[in-house]
Scaffold this motif. Sequence first.
Motif: not given
Length: 171
Positions: A21-33, A35-41, A113-121
């Motif tokens: 079986p094919e087992v590969t790691a997945k690459k996630y682009t944070v925020g999709e299109n 990206f890593w910017n303020p005012n995104i949940n 930027g954290c105060y504008g929502g730029m944090k991810l758990a």
Amino acid sequence: MARFTVLIAAVVLLVFVVAVPEVTAKKYTVGENKFWNPNINYTIWAQGKHFYLGDWLYFVFDRNQHNILEVNKTDYENCIADHPLVNWTRGAGRDIVTLNVTKHYYLLDGKGGCYGGMKLAVKVEKLPPPPKAAPVKSIGSVSMATGVAQFIIPFALFSVSTVWDAILRMW
């Protein structure tokens, strides 16, 4: 003899391609299109995603305005970037966080930027075990799988050898 060797090599290759079986790691682009910017949940962005060992988080951002810091849970909740566990920023604004430990990762922008929502758990887990094979129904003293295998394997070998022979005749 050469045909037989090539045939055996083809069958072995086919078995590896089908059986492993094919087992590969997945690459996630944070925020999709976005990206890593303020005012995104980013909590909403991460919902429904399963992060496994070996996956990557790919951050795209303005390197002069933002960064990526890993902090503990308390610092994450309070947007405190004074003593990060890891600074994942490499200076290009195209940075990767490799999820190589099963744990909670608490990531934030330490330049305000954290105060504008730029944090991810994210919670990183081990890959789930593969599904178990369905039980084989018995037909008399021979199982159904054995009966099918006795038909399929010779048929596959005959088919591969016939195709190979046809290819060699065309040359």
